[in-house]
Scaffold this motif. Sequence first.
Motif, PDB file in Angstrom:
ATOM      1  N   TYR A 123       3.523   1.144   5.556  1.00 32.96           N
ATOM      2  CA  TYR A 123       2.153   0.930   5.091  1.00 32.96           C
ATOM      3  C   TYR A 123       1.264   0.324   6.174  1.00 32.96           C
ATOM      4  O   TYR A 123       0.119   0.732   6.371  1.00 32.96           O
ATOM      5  CB  TYR A 123       2.215   0.007   3.871  1.00 32.96           C
TER       6      TYR A 123
ATOM      7  N   VAL B 295      -0.297   2.769   8.910  1.00 35.23           N
ATOM      8  CA  VAL B 295      -1.070   3.938   8.464  1.00 35.23           C
ATOM      9  C   VAL B 295      -2.491   3.508   8.133  1.00 35.23           C
ATOM     10  O   VAL B 295      -2.685   2.535   7.403  1.00 35.23           O
ATOM     11  CB  VAL B 295      -0.413   4.602   7.232  1.00 35.23           C
TER      12      VAL B 295
ATOM     13  N   LEU C 250      -2.066   2.706  -2.518  1.00 35.39           N
ATOM     14  CA  LEU C 250      -0.716   2.205  -2.772  1.00 35.39           C
ATOM     15  C   LEU C 250      -0.537   1.855  -4.242  1.00 35.39           C
ATOM     16  O   LEU C 250       0.515   2.137  -4.839  1.00 35.39           O
ATOM     17  CB  LEU C 250      -0.429   0.984  -1.897  1.00 35.39           C
TER      18      LEU C 250
ATOM     19  N   LYS D 108      -7.016   1.834   1.132  1.00 32.72           N
ATOM     20  CA  LYS D 108      -5.574   1.992   1.352  1.00 32.72           C
ATOM     21  C   LYS D 108      -4.786   1.209   0.302  1.00 32.72           C
ATOM     22  O   LYS D 108      -3.751   1.687  -0.195  1.00 32.72           O
ATOM     23  CB  LYS D 108      -5.211   1.541   2.764  1.00 32.72           C
ATOM     24  N   SER D 109      -5.248   0.021  -0.033  1.00 33.67           N
ATOM     25  CA  SER D 109      -4.589  -0.768  -1.067  1.00 33.67           C
ATOM     26  C   SER D 109      -4.661  -0.067  -2.422  1.00 33.67           C
ATOM     27  O   SER D 109      -3.685  -0.062  -3.184  1.00 33.67           O
ATOM     28  CB  SER D 109      -5.232  -2.154  -1.157  1.00 33.67           C
TER      29      SER D 109
ATOM     30  N   HIS E  18       2.070  -6.291   2.807  1.00 32.49           N
ATOM     31  CA  HIS E  18       1.082  -6.211   1.731  1.00 32.49           C
ATOM     32  C   HIS E  18       0.560  -7.601   1.395  1.00 32.49           C
ATOM     33  O   HIS E  18       1.301  -8.586   1.444  1.00 32.49           O
ATOM     34  CB  HIS E  18       1.700  -5.564   0.491  1.00 32.49           C
TER      35      HIS E  18
ATOM     36  N   ALA F 105      -0.370  10.446   1.527  1.00 32.98           N
ATOM     37  CA  ALA F 105      -0.280   9.002   1.759  1.00 32.98           C
ATOM     38  C   ALA F 105       1.132   8.504   1.493  1.00 32.98           C
ATOM     39  O   ALA F 105       1.669   7.689   2.263  1.00 32.98           O
ATOM     40  CB  ALA F 105      -1.276   8.272   0.871  1.00 32.98           C
ATOM     41  N   THR F 106       1.751   8.991   0.415  1.00 34.04           N
ATOM     42  CA  THR F 106       3.123   8.589   0.103  1.00 34.04           C
ATOM     43  C   THR F 106       4.060   8.950   1.246  1.00 34.04           C
ATOM     44  O   THR F 106       4.909   8.145   1.659  1.00 34.04           O
ATOM     45  CB  THR F 106       3.603   9.276  -1.189  1.00 34.04           C
TER      46      THR F 106
ATOM     47  N   LYS G  46       8.602  -0.388   2.275  1.00 36.57           N
ATOM     48  CA  LYS G  46       8.083  -0.669   3.611  1.00 36.57           C
ATOM     49  C   LYS G  46       6.732  -1.394   3.578  1.00 36.57           C
ATOM     50  O   LYS G  46       6.310  -1.965   4.581  1.00 36.57           O
ATOM     51  CB  LYS G  46       7.960   0.630   4.403  1.00 36.57           C
ATOM     52  N   ALA G  47       6.077  -1.360   2.422  1.00 33.45           N
ATOM     53  CA  ALA G  47       4.788  -2.048   2.302  1.00 33.45           C
ATOM     54  C   ALA G  47       4.954  -3.534   2.010  1.00 33.45           C
ATOM     55  O   ALA G  47       4.060  -4.334   2.315  1.00 33.45           O
ATOM     56  CB  ALA G  47       3.940  -1.401   1.204  1.00 33.45           C
TER      57      ALA G  47
ATOM     58  N   PHE H 256       3.298   6.605   4.287  1.00 35.91           N
ATOM     59  CA  PHE H 256       3.772   5.244   4.044  1.00 35.91           C
ATOM     60  C   PHE H 256       5.293   5.179   4.135  1.00 35.91           C
ATOM     61  O   PHE H 256       5.861   4.211   4.656  1.00 35.91           O
ATOM     62  CB  PHE H 256       3.317   4.748   2.673  1.00 35.91           C
TER      63      PHE H 256
ATOM     64  N   ALA I 193       7.995   4.132   0.386  1.00 32.96           N
ATOM     65  CA  ALA I 193       6.615   3.715   0.655  1.00 32.96           C
ATOM     66  C   ALA I 193       6.381   2.286   0.173  1.00 32.96           C
ATOM     67  O   ALA I 193       5.772   1.466   0.874  1.00 32.96           O
ATOM     68  CB  ALA I 193       5.636   4.676  -0.028  1.00 32.96           C
TER      69      ALA I 193
END
Length: 204
Positions: free
Chosen positions: A36, A39, A66, A62-63, A124, A27-28, A119-120, A31, A116
């Motif tokens: 984020y 994905v 992160l 997904k949250s 977010h 995931a890292t 970019k989130a 992302f 990651a």
Amino acid sequence: MSPKRPYVSPLRAEGAARTRELILDRATALFAERGYGRVAVADIASAAGVAPKTVFASVGSKSDILNHIVDQGVTASGYREAMDEILALPTPEAVLAALARGTRMGNESQFRVHEAIRKALPVHEDGEALWERATSAYRDALRAAAGHLHTLDVSPFCPEHETADLLWYWFGPMGWHALVVESGWTWDRAEKFLHRTAVRTLFP
């Protein structure tokens, strides 16, 4: 008779932990590479070689994933441990050299995690709180370094709070990102430049 305790297999627990680490690692990477918002849990599951339901059962949404990445990044950064050594250094040159090297190593080793998170932020649901969680210990460490610099025989020309701001500007994650990622500098060149800049600016 006392009720029997449920048996927990050490091998099963170890396998579950490995699966969780694999999911977080994949995931890292996703992302950091795609962002984020681009994905889905299905993408993470595919990259980890597991079913989407395994992702939800092991790590969560997904949250949640992160959030775990942020927590792992803070733990792995080692900022608090590094500060014990920095706060014992007796000269400004040594302190700033240690800050340049220490923050370089932290940003370099945690590069994917930082990317990651960065970019989130725009997509977010609570990017400001996410950034605060990800960077508060880092910034506190630089504030402590600024305080230490102002206890030495030769102290910076500016007030302590401005010294802290400048250390964050140079040695915080966005400073490293601007030079290494956006401008294509090597980590070595960026470290040397930031160190020289800090010394010459704070002690003209």
